[in-house]
Scaffold this motif. Structure first.
Motif, mmCIF file in Angstrom:
data_model
loop_
_atom_site.group_PDB
_atom_site.id
_atom_site.type_symbol
_atom_site.label_atom_id
_atom_site.label_comp_id
_atom_site.label_asym_id
_atom_site.label_seq_id
_atom_site.Cartn_x
_atom_site.Cartn_y
_atom_site.Cartn_z
ATOM 1 N N ALA A 198 0.830 -1.206 0.000
ATOM 2 C CA ALA A 198 0.000 0.000 0.000
ATOM 3 C C ALA A 198 0.865 1.257 0.000
ATOM 4 C CB ALA A 198 -0.913 0.015 1.226
ATOM 5 N N THR A 199 0.396 2.274 -0.722
ATOM 6 C CA THR A 199 1.068 3.567 -0.750
ATOM 7 C C THR A 199 0.169 4.623 -0.124
ATOM 8 O OG1 THR A 199 0.208 4.134 -2.936
ATOM 9 C CG2 THR A 199 2.329 2.971 -2.865
ATOM 10 N N THR A 200 0.800 5.666 0.424
ATOM 11 C CA THR A 200 0.038 6.772 0.991
ATOM 12 C C THR A 200 0.682 8.093 0.603
ATOM 13 O OG1 THR A 200 1.269 6.966 3.087
ATOM 14 C CG2 THR A 200 -0.558 5.377 3.030
ATOM 15 N N SER A 201 -0.134 9.144 0.626
ATOM 16 C CA SER A 201 0.382 10.501 0.467
ATOM 17 C C SER A 201 -0.554 11.442 1.210
ATOM 18 C CB SER A 201 0.503 10.889 -1.001
ATOM 19 O OG SER A 201 -0.748 10.890 -1.622
ATOM 20 N N ASP A 202 0.041 12.510 1.776
ATOM 21 C CA ASP A 202 -0.795 13.469 2.484
ATOM 22 C C ASP A 202 -0.673 14.852 1.863
ATOM 23 O OD1 ASP A 202 1.488 14.777 3.566
ATOM 24 O OD2 ASP A 202 1.441 13.543 5.374
ATOM 25 N N PHE A 203 -1.475 15.786 2.361
ATOM 26 C CA PHE A 203 -1.525 17.117 1.770
ATOM 27 C C PHE A 203 -0.249 17.908 2.029
ATOM 28 C CE2 PHE A 203 -4.258 16.830 5.520
ATOM 29 C CZ PHE A 203 -3.646 17.710 6.405
ATOM 30 N N GLY A 204 0.645 17.381 2.869
ATOM 31 C CA GLY A 204 1.940 18.014 3.099
ATOM 32 C C GLY A 204 3.037 17.454 2.221
ATOM 33 N N GLY A 205 2.686 16.465 1.382
ATOM 34 C CA GLY A 205 3.649 15.871 0.469
ATOM 35 C C GLY A 205 4.404 14.674 1.014
ATOM 36 N N VAL A 206 4.085 14.235 2.232
ATOM 37 C CA VAL A 206 4.746 13.069 2.820
ATOM 38 C C VAL A 206 4.140 11.805 2.217
ATOM 39 C CG1 VAL A 206 5.226 11.818 4.954
ATOM 40 C CG2 VAL A 206 5.230 14.321 4.952
ATOM 41 N N LYS A 207 5.013 10.891 1.764
ATOM 42 C CA LYS A 207 4.558 9.653 1.120
ATOM 43 C C LYS A 207 5.175 8.438 1.806
ATOM 44 C CE LYS A 207 4.014 11.882 -3.327
ATOM 45 N NZ LYS A 207 4.069 11.751 -4.756
ATOM 46 N N THR A 208 4.433 7.343 1.756
ATOM 47 C CA THR A 208 4.980 6.044 2.140
ATOM 48 C C THR A 208 4.764 5.102 0.957
ATOM 49 O OG1 THR A 208 2.936 5.200 3.147
ATOM 50 C CG2 THR A 208 4.450 6.404 4.599
ATOM 51 N N SER A 209 5.629 4.097 0.865
ATOM 52 C CA SER A 209 5.536 3.205 -0.296
ATOM 53 C C SER A 209 5.221 1.762 0.066
ATOM 54 C CB SER A 209 6.828 3.266 -1.113
ATOM 55 O OG SER A 209 7.925 2.881 -0.312
ATOM 56 N N ASN A 210 4.968 1.480 1.374
ATOM 57 C CA ASN A 210 4.530 0.143 1.768
ATOM 58 C C ASN A 210 3.927 0.185 3.169
ATOM 59 O OD1 ASN A 210 6.694 -0.373 3.759
ATOM 60 N ND2 ASN A 210 8.037 -0.466 1.968
#
Length: 117
Positions: free
Chosen positions: A31-43
């Protein structure tokens, strides 16, 4: 899998403040995530680590309010307000929409946060 039931269950876990548990239970490993501050995760592991750090920085939960959820096919959007006092003395008040894409095994494969303020 019934996405509406899964979303309802996940939103309930989040509303109880168990955000780390929600990620562990409902996220696919890739799973990937992103927030309105530009922080992302890729798993999933990165997201668990991120949420554990965030949850550990909360001094007091003033409130978590789940407002609405919409489900269309394998996409859901849940509106929440989060109100936290943090250990560093700051105050977080987020009104956001969390958009999730679910796979057909009943796991979140993408989650994105939108500031609703």
């Amino acid at each position: 899998m019934n996405i509406k039931e899964l979303v309802t269950e996940m939103d309930s876990v989040v509303a109880q403040g168990a955000i780390v548990d929600a990620v562990k239970q409902f996220f696919a490993n890739d799973a990937t995530t992103s927030d309105f501050g530009g922080v992302k995760t890729s798993n999933k592991n990165q997201m668990v680590e991120k949420m554990e750090g965030f949850a550990g920085a909360i001094a007091q939960v003033n409130g978590i309010t789940h407002h609405h959820t919409i489900v269309d096919g394998n996409i859901s959007a849940s509106e929440f307000t989060f109100d936290f006092n943090m250990k560093d003395g700051s105050h977080i008040y987020w009104h956001e929409v969390i958009r999730r894409i679910w796979n057909y095994e009943g796991k979140v494969i993408q989650e994105e946060y939108f500031n609703a303020n």
